[in-house]
Write a protein that holds these residues in place. Structure first.
Motif, PDB file in Angstrom:
ATOM      1  N   ARG A 455      -7.125  -9.577  12.324  1.00 45.15           N
ATOM      2  CA  ARG A 455      -7.802 -10.361  13.368  1.00 45.15           C
ATOM      3  C   ARG A 455      -8.631  -9.455  14.269  1.00 45.15           C
ATOM      4  N   ARG A 456      -8.076  -8.324  14.655  1.00 51.17           N
ATOM      5  CA  ARG A 456      -8.808  -7.410  15.521  1.00 51.17           C
ATOM      6  C   ARG A 456     -10.034  -6.843  14.819  1.00 51.17           C
ATOM      7  N   ALA A 457      -9.878  -6.468  13.547  1.00 53.63           N
ATOM      8  CA  ALA A 457     -11.015  -5.928  12.800  1.00 53.63           C
ATOM      9  C   ALA A 457     -12.124  -6.968  12.654  1.00 53.63           C
ATOM     10  N   ARG A 458     -11.728  -8.250  12.432  1.00 55.16           N
ATOM     11  CA  ARG A 458     -12.726  -9.307  12.290  1.00 55.16           C
ATOM     12  C   ARG A 458     -13.462  -9.546  13.608  1.00 55.16           C
ATOM     13  N   MET A 459     -12.748  -9.541  14.710  1.00 53.81           N
ATOM     14  CA  MET A 459     -13.368  -9.828  16.007  1.00 53.81           C
ATOM     15  C   MET A 459     -14.199  -8.651  16.518  1.00 53.81           C
ATOM     16  N   GLN A 460     -13.763  -7.422  16.250  1.00 54.13           N
ATOM     17  CA  GLN A 460     -14.422  -6.251  16.822  1.00 54.13           C
ATOM     18  C   GLN A 460     -15.277  -5.487  15.809  1.00 54.13           C
ATOM     19  N   GLY A 461     -15.276  -5.964  14.586  1.00 50.99           N
ATOM     20  CA  GLY A 461     -16.099  -5.325  13.571  1.00 50.99           C
ATOM     21  C   GLY A 461     -15.630  -3.929  13.186  1.00 50.99           C
ATOM     22  N   ARG A 462     -14.334  -3.711  13.223  1.00 42.99           N
ATOM     23  CA  ARG A 462     -13.802  -2.391  12.906  1.00 42.99           C
ATOM     24  C   ARG A 462     -13.376  -2.296  11.446  1.00 42.99           C
ATOM     25  N   SER A 463     -13.211  -1.043  10.992  1.00 46.23           N
ATOM     26  CA  SER A 463     -12.726  -0.795   9.640  1.00 46.23           C
ATOM     27  C   SER A 463     -11.212  -0.917   9.603  1.00 46.23           C
ATOM     28  N   LEU A 464     -10.696  -1.258   8.425  1.00 49.16           N
ATOM     29  CA  LEU A 464      -9.253  -1.361   8.239  1.00 49.16           C
ATOM     30  C   LEU A 464      -8.946  -1.091   6.774  1.00 49.16           C
ATOM     31  N   SER A 465      -8.002  -0.204   6.530  1.00 51.88           N
ATOM     32  CA  SER A 465      -7.628   0.130   5.152  1.00 51.88           C
ATOM     33  C   SER A 465      -6.125   0.038   4.985  1.00 51.88           C
ATOM     34  N   VAL A 466      -5.704  -0.163   3.714  1.00 49.66           N
ATOM     35  CA  VAL A 466      -4.290  -0.242   3.373  1.00 49.66           C
ATOM     36  C   VAL A 466      -4.067   0.590   2.112  1.00 49.66           C
ATOM     37  N   ALA A 467      -2.979   1.368   2.119  1.00 48.26           N
ATOM     38  CA  ALA A 467      -2.555   2.108   0.929  1.00 48.26           C
ATOM     39  C   ALA A 467      -1.151   1.647   0.550  1.00 48.26           C
ATOM     40  N   LEU A 468      -0.974   1.290  -0.715  1.00 46.98           N
ATOM     41  CA  LEU A 468       0.342   0.908  -1.236  1.00 46.98           C
ATOM     42  C   LEU A 468       0.844   2.031  -2.140  1.00 46.98           C
ATOM     43  N   PHE A 469       2.139   2.370  -2.012  1.00 49.42           N
ATOM     44  CA  PHE A 469       2.744   3.464  -2.782  1.00 49.42           C
ATOM     45  C   PHE A 469       3.936   2.935  -3.574  1.00 49.42           C
ATOM     46  N   ASP A 470       4.170   3.551  -4.755  1.00 52.33           N
ATOM     47  CA  ASP A 470       5.329   3.196  -5.567  1.00 52.33           C
ATOM     48  C   ASP A 470       5.859   4.472  -6.216  1.00 52.33           C
ATOM     49  N   LEU A 471       7.164   4.761  -5.973  1.00 54.35           N
ATOM     50  CA  LEU A 471       7.767   5.961  -6.566  1.00 54.35           C
ATOM     51  C   LEU A 471       7.810   5.817  -8.092  1.00 54.35           C
ATOM     52  N   ASP A 472       7.419   6.853  -8.778  1.00 59.75           N
ATOM     53  CA  ASP A 472       7.388   6.811 -10.233  1.00 59.75           C
ATOM     54  C   ASP A 472       8.793   7.020 -10.807  1.00 59.75           C
ATOM     55  N   HIS A 473       9.170   6.154 -11.736  1.00 65.58           N
ATOM     56  CA  HIS A 473      10.440   6.261 -12.471  1.00 65.58           C
ATOM     57  C   HIS A 473      11.667   6.281 -11.543  1.00 65.58           C
ATOM     58  N   PHE A 474      11.601   5.568 -10.443  1.00 65.08           N
ATOM     59  CA  PHE A 474      12.717   5.596  -9.489  1.00 65.08           C
ATOM     60  C   PHE A 474      13.958   4.903 -10.060  1.00 65.08           C
ATOM     61  N   LYS A 475      13.776   3.949 -10.949  1.00 64.97           N
ATOM     62  CA  LYS A 475      14.925   3.243 -11.520  1.00 64.97           C
ATOM     63  C   LYS A 475      15.873   4.207 -12.230  1.00 64.97           C
ATOM     64  N   GLN A 476      15.300   5.252 -12.839  1.00 75.36           N
ATOM     65  CA  GLN A 476      16.157   6.216 -13.536  1.00 75.36           C
ATOM     66  C   GLN A 476      17.071   6.962 -12.565  1.00 75.36           C
ATOM     67  N   ILE A 477      16.572   7.178 -11.346  1.00 77.28           N
ATOM     68  CA  ILE A 477      17.409   7.866 -10.347  1.00 77.28           C
ATOM     69  C   ILE A 477      18.629   7.008 -10.022  1.00 77.28           C
ATOM     70  N   ASN A 478      18.434   5.736  -9.793  1.00 79.26           N
ATOM     71  CA  ASN A 478      19.569   4.849  -9.511  1.00 79.26           C
ATOM     72  C   ASN A 478      20.518   4.760 -10.695  1.00 79.26           C
ATOM     73  N   ASP A 479      19.944   4.713 -11.906  1.00 79.47           N
ATOM     74  CA  ASP A 479      20.801   4.589 -13.091  1.00 79.47           C
ATOM     75  C   ASP A 479      21.627   5.845 -13.338  1.00 79.47           C
ATOM     76  N   VAL A 480      21.010   7.012 -13.084  1.00 80.85           N
ATOM     77  CA  VAL A 480      21.685   8.273 -13.391  1.00 80.85           C
ATOM     78  C   VAL A 480      22.552   8.759 -12.242  1.00 80.85           C
TER      79      VAL A 480
END
Length: 807
Positions: A455-480
């Motif tokens: 909402r703020r970016a739309r009203m004020q014309g500002r930039s906004l970015s998002v980064a999504l992260f996912d740990l690689d092969h994390f299921k193996q850590i829980n299994d082992v």
């Protein structure tokens, strides 16, 4: 008097037929009797016995004058002897009546006896006897009529005296008061003698008469009238009703006045408590609750000033955090000396309600001086067993109404719940916004912040970015290595990501091994660089136990017009591409990557907030008494199990669970002295406790559906119709209310309570079976028995788990 006149005319007509009676005698006697009849009619018309003596004297003097003039002679003596007879009958003196009749006989017969009858040829024995008989019959008739009227009025007067805190008046078709009495008559400035015998027009001024007369005439016409008036600080209900005789004819009217002050005040207090409870239940800020409470108590008690005071022991002052003052003056923020002379200071020192009808001559607080306050009443506010502050009212040139301390205490309980609710909400909000494993913001907090930044970016014309992260092969850590090691790795990853945040960015854990980084005022190049730093921070150093780990990242910068969901969808697509390209990579969403890629929708935050508010309020109520701790959770869990056993859908059963969490919310309007009383309740206290069911429904209407409100209102109804508040029976009771009633009773039987022993499961089942079809729904009891046979009744741990799911 008309019958009297007719009898006399007939009697003297018979006498006139005697051959020796002169016309003058008949005319004189008849004229005198007419004069007596007119006098008596005049007396009866005005109903004033004190005038009877004057009328008799006038008649006597007239008779003497006639005799001295030679008119009437012996016949006129007959008229004279009637006068003492009438006087004795009118005064209801039987001995005087008997004496008057003996005297009349003596007056008439002694001269005849002495003269041998020769001097009275025209009257003689027959005329004298006839006069005495007429006098006796007439005197006894008048006496009987007056006795009857006296008995009727006395009965009405006794009835009037029996009207509790009220009064009773009787009036005739001329709007003349015939009788008045009752305890409340003096409240209207009258005594019985001020009204009896006088018309409405003679008693009241024209403007009052203009209001009363039409109502009185309507009652005389057979129509009941009802209205209310205030007098000397009391409230009265008045009814003008017709009064009928044995044949059903209206011959008079009556006004019955009843003092309804206590009922009016009670209704006003309950409405005020309900309004405050609604504000508390909706999770309003404490400041808003304080303001509402102050306004309600000021209006309820007609106070000059009201206020909620927060005690600051370290500073030695009480600070007004909500209040009202004359002319809208601002008093919030003003302080009272806790060592001073105010009622609030007295509450701080004693911890108990305080009533001060007169403040000391030299008050120590500026607020008291500025508004000319002369006295006040205060009640303590305790939160979690600790004195928090006070709620009070003050008056200028007046005193607080009786019982003001108790009434304020009920509002103090609501303020305490509001404060505890706010503190619980703050803690709950912190917990709800934080991931317990990593300490980062959680999924909900991230999406709240994302929508705000969009909402703020739309009203004020500002930039906004998002980064999504996912740990690689994390299921193996829980299994082992197991989930405990996996949680430690997640916490370490969170720490390394958080170290990369600069400015107003936010890092959150949004899934099992998924993280998100919100970057306001950041374009695509800077966002990609930040995501790359984060990726390298994860892979640059090994982790304890598991060694090296890598992470994949997807980045998207908001385009004009793009909403939060679209921004996340594109970042998630970029993350998917990073995984597809071999993991341990950062991909930025671009035009060549455009396409539709569905991602799970964000949770319904509004629903969470509503249920969290409901739960916080239910917890505040349960925590008032250690014996009822988690009571609402247990009732909600059992009701849900019963619903599922009876074939309800999962959605409907969850709705019943939510209603169960709030089924006792109405108890916030019931005094703690009643809720926690270990001895049996008095009938009055039991009636007070019954109010919690409809009050709970009234409060729940703000946050639940109409059907859930019916379940809460009816959870104390009985299958046989002897429950409350609506005395419903059988299938007329809402199905959810039937299940809540059984679940509530089951918990009361199987959990420890101060006022009764705890039943075993077998004893409780036996009791439910005995009450099947009486207190409880047969279907509900059958479902309970089936659950018990399968050992499927929810236990305390399950109740808590279901409560968490509801949140």
């Amino acid at each position: 008097m008309v019958p009297y006149g007719a009898v006399m005319v007939g009697v003297w007509g018979l006498i006139g037929l005697e051959p020796d009676v002169r016309a003058g005698e008949v005319a004189g006697a008849l004229g005198l009797q007419i004069l007596v009849a007119v006098a008596l009619a005049f007396i009866g018309r005005w109903g004033q016995r004190r005038w009877a003596g004057g009328a008799v004297i006038v008649a006597f003097l007239a008779s003497v004058a006639l005799l001295r003039a030679g008119v009437g002679s012996e016949a006129s003596y007959g008229s004279l002897v009637l006068l003492p007879v009438l006087w004795a009958a009118w005064r209801r003196r039987r001995s005087e009546l008997a004496g008057s009749l003996v005297g009349a006989a003596a007056v008439l017969f002694i001269p005849i006896v002495l003269a041998g009858g020769s001097q009275y040829p025209s009257t003689g024995w027959r005329s004298g006897g006839l006069i005495v008989i007429v006098a006796a019959v007439f005197g006894l008739t008048v006496l009987a009529l007056i006795d009857r009227q006296g008995r009727d009025l006395e009965q009405l007067r006794v009835l009037a005296g029996g009207v509790p805190d009220g009064c009773f008046v009787l009036f005739d078709p001329d709007l003349r008061y015939l009788m008045a009495g009752g305890p409340a008559l003096g409240d209207f400035g009258h005594a019985p003698a001020d009204l009896e015998g006088r018309t409405v027009h003679e008693v009241y001024p024209a403007e009052v008469t203009a209001r009363l007369a039409p109502r009185f005439r309507a009652a005389l016409a057979g129509e009941e009238q009802r209205w209310e008036v205030s007098s000397h600080g009391r409230e009265y209900d008045l009814r003008a009703v017709p009064v009928r005789d044995g044949s059903g004819r209206v011959f008079a009217g009556a006004v019955v006045t009843v003092d309804v002050t206590e009922r009016v005040h009670h209704d006003a207090e309950q409405q005020a408590l309900s309004r405050v409870a609604n504000v508390v239940a909706t999770g309003a800020e404490p400041a808003a609750v304080f303001g509402v409470v102050a306004r309600e108590v000021a209006e309820l008690l007609t106070a000059t000033l009201s206020g909620v005071v927060r005690f600051d022991e370290s500073a030695g002052v009480g600070r007004i955090v909500g209040g009202t003052a004359p002319s809208g003056a601002e008093i919030v923020g003003r302080e009272l000396d806790l060592d001073g002379t105010s009622a609030a200071a007295a509450v701080y020192r004693t911890g108990a309600p305080v009533r001060m009808d007169a403040y000391p001559p030299e008050p120590t607080d500026a607020v008291v001086v500025d508004f000319g306050l002369t006295g006040g009443v205060c009640a303590p506010i305790s939160v979690a067993g600790v004195l928090w502050g006070s709620i009070g009212v003050s008056f200028a040139a007046a005193t607080a109404p009786a019982g003001a301390e108790l009434r304020l205490a009920r509002f103090a309980d609501l303020v305490a719940v509001a404060v505890a609710n706010a503190e619980a909400w703050d803690a709950l909000s912190r917990q709800a916004a934080t991931d317990p494993v990593t300490g980062l913001a959680n999924h909900r907090a991230f999406y709240d912040r994302l929508r705000a930044e969009v909402r703020r970016a739309r009203m004020q014309g500002r930039s906004l970015s998002v980064a999504l992260f996912d740990l690689d092969h994390f299921k193996q850590i829980n299994d082992v290595h197991g989930h405990q090691t996996g949680d430690r790795i997640l916490a370490e990853v969170a720490t390394r990501l958080a170290e990369q945040v600069r400015g107003e960015g936010l890092v959150a854990r949004v899934g099992g091994e998924e993280f998100a980084w919100l970057m306001p005022d950041t374009g695509d190049s800077a966002a990609c660089a930040a995501a790359e730093r984060a990726r390298q921070a994860i892979g640059s150093r090994p982790f304890d136990t598991v060694g090296e780990l890598t992470i994949s990242a997807g980045v998207c910068t908001r385009a004009p017009g793009q909403m939060a969901e679209e921004l996340i969808r594109r970042a998630d697509r970029a993350l998917y591409l990073a995984k597809e390209r071999g993991r341990n990579a950062t991909v930025v969403h671009g035009a060549d990557d455009a396409g539709v890629f569905a991602t799970p929708a964000a949770p319904a935050v509004d629903r969470f907030q509503t249920l969290a508010s409901v739960r916080a309020l239910a917890r505040a109520i349960d925590s008032k008494d250690v014996c009822t701790h988690s009571h609402s959770e247990r009732v909600a869990a059992l009701a849900e199990h019963l619903a599922l056993e009876l074939g309800w859908t999962a959605k409907a059963a969850r709705a019943l669970h939510a209603a169960g969490l709030l089924h006792d919310v109405g108890k916030i309007g019931i005094s703690d002295a009643i809720l926690f009383k270990s001895d049996p309740l008095t009938p009055e206290e039991h009636e007070e406790l019954k109010r919690h069911a409809p009050l709970g429904g009234y409060i729940a209407a703000e946050v639940l559906e109409a059907e859930q409100v019916m379940w809460i209102r009816g959870h104390h109804e009985r299958w046989d119709g002897d429950g409350y508040p609506d005395r419903l029976a059988g299938e007329d009771i809402a199905d959810g209310a039937q299940l809540l009633a059984l679940a509530d009773a089951w918990d009361a039987m199987t959990e420890s309570r101060a006022y009764k022993p705890t039943s075993t499961r077998e004893e409780a089942l036996a009791e439910c079976a005995r009450e099947r079809g009486h207190q409880f729904s047969p279907a509900a009891v059958d479902a309970l028995v089936r659950l018990a046979e399968r050992d499927a009744l929810p236990r305390h741990e399950q109740a808590r788990e279901l409560s968490v799911l509801a949140r």
